[in-house]
Design a protein around this motif. Structure first.
Motif, short mmCIF file in Angstrom:
data_model
loop_
_atom_site.label_atom_id
_atom_site.label_comp_id
_atom_site.label_asym_id
_atom_site.label_seq_id
_atom_site.Cartn_x
_atom_site.Cartn_y
_atom_site.Cartn_z
N ALA A 158 -11.49 13.16 -5.82
CA ALA A 158 -11.91 14.51 -6.21
C ALA A 158 -12.19 15.36 -4.97
O ALA A 158 -11.80 16.54 -4.90
CB ALA A 158 -13.13 14.44 -7.11
N ARG A 159 -12.87 14.78 -3.98
CA ARG A 159 -13.16 15.52 -2.74
C ARG A 159 -11.87 15.83 -1.99
O ARG A 159 -11.71 16.93 -1.43
CB ARG A 159 -14.10 14.71 -1.84
N MET A 160 -10.95 14.87 -1.95
CA MET A 160 -9.68 15.09 -1.24
C MET A 160 -8.87 16.21 -1.88
O MET A 160 -8.22 17.00 -1.19
CB MET A 160 -8.87 13.80 -1.22
N GLU A 161 -8.91 16.28 -3.22
CA GLU A 161 -8.21 17.37 -3.91
C GLU A 161 -8.81 18.71 -3.54
O GLU A 161 -8.09 19.69 -3.29
CB GLU A 161 -8.26 17.15 -5.42
N ARG A 162 -10.14 18.78 -3.49
CA ARG A 162 -10.79 20.04 -3.12
C ARG A 162 -10.48 20.41 -1.68
O ARG A 162 -10.37 21.59 -1.34
CB ARG A 162 -12.30 19.94 -3.32
N MET A 163 -10.33 19.39 -0.82
CA MET A 163 -10.01 19.63 0.59
C MET A 163 -8.52 19.87 0.81
O MET A 163 -8.09 20.15 1.92
CB MET A 163 -10.48 18.43 1.42
N GLU A 164 -7.74 19.72 -0.27
CA GLU A 164 -6.28 19.89 -0.23
C GLU A 164 -5.63 18.96 0.79
O GLU A 164 -4.72 19.34 1.52
CB GLU A 164 -5.91 21.35 0.06
N LEU A 165 -6.12 17.72 0.82
CA LEU A 165 -5.54 16.72 1.70
C LEU A 165 -4.27 16.15 1.08
O LEU A 165 -4.15 16.05 -0.13
CB LEU A 165 -6.54 15.58 1.95
N THR A 166 -3.33 15.78 1.93
CA THR A 166 -2.11 15.14 1.48
C THR A 166 -2.36 13.64 1.34
O THR A 166 -2.74 12.98 2.30
CB THR A 166 -0.96 15.37 2.47
N LEU A 167 -2.16 13.13 0.13
CA LEU A 167 -2.41 11.72 -0.14
C LEU A 167 -1.12 10.92 -0.19
O LEU A 167 -0.06 11.46 -0.52
CB LEU A 167 -3.13 11.56 -1.48
N GLY A 168 -1.24 9.64 0.10
CA GLY A 168 -0.17 8.71 -0.18
C GLY A 168 -0.41 8.09 -1.54
O GLY A 168 -1.31 8.50 -2.28
N PRO A 169 0.37 7.10 -1.91
CA PRO A 169 0.12 6.39 -3.17
C PRO A 169 -1.26 5.74 -3.16
O PRO A 169 -1.77 5.34 -2.11
CB PRO A 169 1.24 5.34 -3.22
N VAL A 170 -1.85 5.62 -4.35
CA VAL A 170 -3.16 4.99 -4.51
C VAL A 170 -3.10 4.11 -5.75
O VAL A 170 -2.66 4.56 -6.81
CB VAL A 170 -4.29 6.02 -4.68
N THR A 171 -3.53 2.86 -5.62
CA THR A 171 -3.56 1.97 -6.78
C THR A 171 -4.99 1.77 -7.27
O THR A 171 -5.96 1.95 -6.53
CB THR A 171 -2.97 0.58 -6.46
N VAL A 172 -5.09 1.39 -8.54
CA VAL A 172 -6.35 0.94 -9.13
C VAL A 172 -6.12 -0.47 -9.64
O VAL A 172 -5.16 -0.72 -10.37
CB VAL A 172 -6.78 1.85 -10.31
N THR A 173 -6.99 -1.40 -9.25
CA THR A 173 -6.81 -2.79 -9.63
C THR A 173 -7.74 -3.17 -10.78
O THR A 173 -8.76 -2.51 -11.00
CB THR A 173 -7.09 -3.73 -8.44
N PRO A 174 -7.41 -4.22 -11.52
CA PRO A 174 -8.30 -4.68 -12.60
C PRO A 174 -9.66 -5.15 -12.09
O PRO A 174 -10.60 -5.27 -12.87
CB PRO A 174 -7.52 -5.84 -13.23
N ASP A 175 -9.76 -5.42 -10.79
CA ASP A 175 -11.03 -5.81 -10.19
C ASP A 175 -11.87 -4.60 -9.80
O ASP A 175 -12.84 -4.73 -9.05
CB ASP A 175 -10.79 -6.69 -8.97
N ARG A 176 -11.44 -3.42 -10.28
CA ARG A 176 -12.18 -2.18 -10.07
C ARG A 176 -12.25 -1.80 -8.59
O ARG A 176 -13.29 -1.41 -8.06
CB ARG A 176 -13.58 -2.24 -10.69
N ARG A 177 -11.10 -1.93 -7.93
CA ARG A 177 -10.94 -1.45 -6.57
C ARG A 177 -9.84 -0.39 -6.56
O ARG A 177 -8.94 -0.39 -7.40
CB ARG A 177 -10.53 -2.58 -5.61
N MET A 178 -9.92 0.52 -5.60
CA MET A 178 -8.84 1.48 -5.37
C MET A 178 -8.32 1.28 -3.96
O MET A 178 -9.10 1.07 -3.02
CB MET A 178 -9.32 2.91 -5.59
N GLU A 179 -7.00 1.32 -3.83
CA GLU A 179 -6.37 1.07 -2.53
C GLU A 179 -5.52 2.27 -2.14
O GLU A 179 -4.55 2.62 -2.82
CB GLU A 179 -5.54 -0.22 -2.62
N PHE A 180 -5.91 2.91 -1.05
CA PHE A 180 -5.26 4.12 -0.55
C PHE A 180 -4.24 3.73 0.53
O PHE A 180 -4.61 3.15 1.55
CB PHE A 180 -6.30 5.07 0.04
N PHE A 181 -2.98 4.06 0.31
CA PHE A 181 -1.93 3.72 1.27
C PHE A 181 -1.95 4.74 2.42
O PHE A 181 -1.92 5.95 2.18
CB PHE A 181 -0.56 3.74 0.60
N VAL A 182 -1.99 4.21 3.64
CA VAL A 182 -2.01 5.05 4.84
C VAL A 182 -1.03 4.48 5.86
O VAL A 182 -0.48 3.39 5.67
CB VAL A 182 -3.43 5.13 5.45
#
Length: 217
Positions: free
Chosen positions: A116-140
């Protein structure tokens, strides 16, 4: 067909259905030029889903490497990927980190706050996953593991004080639509698209990620 699962008011998670693991693995290699390798898979044992590794208490059932030389097995060739999944169509899709990308792993609640903060900052994101273990992984971009400790220090954080883990060389992530036992499937919070083909440097994302992890403690 895609089903959208709402994680927060600001973020939606597209869920893939109907695409085989083989086709998806080939597409990752062909379209994204990611190295892929087949992991373990789920087997039904007396009506219970068990990991093919044979461990009844496997911590990542159906979603971890099936052999010790997995790093050498990983390929960026769509032809080789197709051949590997033809041998075992139910194998999970695993992506080695430290090659074409690193991944920054944070708790799911912190990840959604950071998004949500990145969207407000208009940052360019890579792919992001959500795992069943309740983790999010941001590709950089690769090399993040060497940069993050100093970047966090400049922001006033120590690496040990935040639940922020960088997966680089020698590690891997499970890719959608890999299932992890009965917990569910890995999904995309931000799907791979033509827009995010060029990954951000971790320096661009570390501030909102650190802030969110600090709030989530």
């Amino acid at each position: 067909m895609e089903e959208t699962i709402v994680g927060t008011d600001a973020v939606q998670i597209p869920k893939q259905r109907g695409e085989s693991l083989l086709d998806t693995a080939v597409r990752y290699a062909e379209e994204r030029h990611w190295d892929v390798f087949p992991g373990t898979w789920l087997e039904s044992v007396e009506g219970v889903q068990r990991c093919s590794c044979g461990d009844a208490v496997c911590p990542s059932p159906g979603a971890h490497p099936a052999r010790p030389d997995w790093a050498a097995q990983a390929t960026g060739s769509a032809t080789v990927a197709r051949r590997m999944w033809q041998k075992q169509p139910d194998a999970s899709i695993l992506l080695p980190t430290g090659r074409t990308f690193d991944a920054v792993s944070v708790p799911e609640t912190a990840g959604f706050l950071a998004l949500a903060r990145m969207e407000r900052m208009e940052l360019t994101l890579g792919p992001v996953t959500v795992t069943p273990d309740r983790r999010m992984e941001f590709f950089v971009l690769p090399g993040a593991s060497a940069k993050v400790p100093e970047l966090l220090r400049k922001l006033g954080w120590s690496s040990s004080s935040l639940d922020l883990v960088v997966l680089g060389e020698g590690a891997y992530v499970a890719a959608p639509p890999t299932r992890v036992g009965c917990r569910g499937a890995v999904q995309w919070a931000c799907r791979p698209t033509a827009v995010n083909r060029w990954l951000p440097d971790v320096e661009e994302l570390v501030s909102p990620l650190a802030y969110a992890c600090g709030r989530d403690r």
